[in-house]
Design an enzyme around this catalytic site. Structure first.
Site, short mmCIF file in Angstrom:
data_model
loop_
_atom_site.label_atom_id
_atom_site.label_comp_id
_atom_site.label_asym_id
_atom_site.label_seq_id
_atom_site.Cartn_x
_atom_site.Cartn_y
_atom_site.Cartn_z
N LEU A 178 0.83 -1.21 0.00
CA LEU A 178 0.00 0.00 0.00
C LEU A 178 0.86 1.26 0.00
O LEU A 178 1.99 1.27 0.49
CB LEU A 178 -1.00 0.00 1.16
CG LEU A 178 -0.53 0.18 2.59
CD1 LEU A 178 -0.31 1.63 2.95
CD2 LEU A 178 -1.58 -0.39 3.52
N HIS A 179 0.32 2.30 -0.59
CA HIS A 179 0.99 3.59 -0.67
C HIS A 179 -0.06 4.67 -0.88
O HIS A 179 -1.10 4.43 -1.48
CB HIS A 179 2.04 3.60 -1.80
CG HIS A 179 1.52 3.12 -3.11
ND1 HIS A 179 1.31 1.77 -3.38
CD2 HIS A 179 1.17 3.78 -4.23
CE1 HIS A 179 0.86 1.64 -4.62
NE2 HIS A 179 0.76 2.84 -5.15
#
Length: 164
Positions: free
Chosen positions: A117-118
């Site tokens: 995730l980012h």
């Protein structure tokens, strides 16, 4: 559909990295300049989006490899969002007239890198979605990427004070 010649994207198609690109960047701080990382601490790093939507588009990425917020330690999640607030202020100083902030989770959610995730911080400018994008089905990036990186890195020194 029209095609726009973009040779600077050739690395995207030719680079084949074993494992997760974000874990690779996380574990190689000596390559921060190459990867366009402008901030890092023990929980997150901030990196320019290699193929940005608009000039100044960057990511906040936890060092911890996780594909979903519910699997992330709450302290890291809160730290990431503390820096998203700082990132909004940075982009306002950069000249953004608006900002898109968000995550695409997993492949079905539109994530380009679904395993890690980012958070995207995308500066927006009046007219950045104009006829060229709407009618021409193309997007132009009319500024030097390295100059944008230097400007964002300079602003990060003011906004991303490591106060752990």
């Amino acid at each position: 559909m029209e095609y726009l010649y973009a040779p600077w994207r050739s690395d995207y198609f030719s680079e084949k990295l074993e494992g997760c690109i974000f874990c690779h960047i996380s574990q190689n701080p000596e390559s921060d300049e190459k990867h366009k990382v402008f901030y890092r601490d023990n929980q997150i790093f901030c990196v320019m989006n290699k193929y940005p939507y608009t000039p100044g588009h960057f990511l906040i990425v936890p060092h911890c490899h996780s594909d979903s917020p519910d699997l992330l330690d709450e302290e890291i999640w809160l730290h990431l969002h503390k820096f998203s607030k700082k990132g909004v202020a940075l982009l306002k100083d950069f000249g953004a007239e608006g900002i898109n902030l968000g995550m695409n989770l997993q492949k079905a959610g539109g994530a380009g890198i679904p395993a890690h995730l980012h958070l995207h911080l995308i500066p927006r400018f009046i007219g950045d979605t104009n006829f060229f994008t709407t009618i021409g089905d193309c997007r132009a990036y009319g500024v030097d990427f390295d100059k944008i990186f230097e400007k964002i890195r300079t602003l990060s020194l003011q906004h991303f004070v490591n106060d752990l």
